[in-house]
Scaffold this active site. Sequence first.
Site, PDB file in Angstrom:
ATOM      1  N   TYR A 275      -3.073  15.157  17.804  1.00 39.95           N
ATOM      2  CA  TYR A 275      -4.125  14.890  18.783  1.00 39.95           C
ATOM      3  C   TYR A 275      -4.825  16.199  19.135  1.00 39.95           C
ATOM      4  O   TYR A 275      -4.191  17.244  19.290  1.00 39.95           O
ATOM      5  CB  TYR A 275      -3.538  14.242  20.039  1.00 39.95           C
ATOM      6  N   GLU A 276      -6.125  16.118  19.267  1.00 35.49           N
ATOM      7  CA  GLU A 276      -6.965  17.306  19.403  1.00 35.49           C
ATOM      8  C   GLU A 276      -6.571  18.211  20.568  1.00 35.49           C
ATOM      9  O   GLU A 276      -6.764  19.425  20.520  1.00 35.49           O
ATOM     10  CB  GLU A 276      -8.427  16.870  19.564  1.00 35.49           C
ATOM     11  N   SER A 277      -5.991  17.644  21.614  1.00 37.68           N
ATOM     12  CA  SER A 277      -5.660  18.455  22.790  1.00 37.68           C
ATOM     13  C   SER A 277      -4.409  19.303  22.601  1.00 37.68           C
ATOM     14  O   SER A 277      -4.158  20.223  23.388  1.00 37.68           O
ATOM     15  CB  SER A 277      -5.478  17.559  24.014  1.00 37.68           C
TER      16      SER A 277
END
Length: 240
Positions: free
Chosen positions: A59-61
């Site tokens: 996930y990008e975060s």
Amino acid sequence: MESKKGHSKPGEFKPIDLLACAAAREVKDGEIVFAGTGLPMLAIMVAQHTQAPTAVCIYESGSIDGRPIDLPTSVADARCSYQAAVGDGLTDVFGQLQSGKVDLAYLGGAEVDLYGNVNCTFMGGPTGKRLTGSGGNSDIHSLAKRSVLIMPQFGQKRRFVERVSYITSPGWKIPHWPDKEWVPKQEVYGSAFNGGPAAVISDMGVYRFDAKGEMYLDTVHPGFTPEECRENCSFDLNNF
């Protein structure tokens, strides 16, 4: 779409359900998948519960290989880190991209063109509209081994264009400076080249790219026809 009772019929599912299932089928078991907020999160979870149980989601975060029990609201949702192997930040997960470890990435945008270039920065001429901007779109589309674009299409012909208004993220062909001649991305990227867009999934069908890097209609979703897909596209599709 298929369930225990057999294939679903048009009207028994919503477009978002079909998009999620079509996107999930792009995931191969054991792959490392980079997903952003929204439909990509749903698609990777569907894939992990069906044909790709060992696929790893980034996930990008900042979480890697999280297994949320239910759908997070965004990549910043704490549920993304449930049972994750790594819970870090942007630097770590984008480092996975830069080191060539990401097999598949999901993306979206305001426009996509014949060669899979994506625009989410600016549309129109001098009086056009400024959009949200790249975020991680350019890095993800440039560095993943292959990417899948999820784009609405029905009634939005302006999204499927021959040339995007602005290249936020490069597809298979891009203008090469200073003469702006359109050349294969691999010629420009050299040793940094990892791959490019594999498919565009819309609410009307699934599009792929031929050996020349040009988009073509591969399959049509139930309820639509190839002619309708072509009518909702601003360039010659499948040479029609």
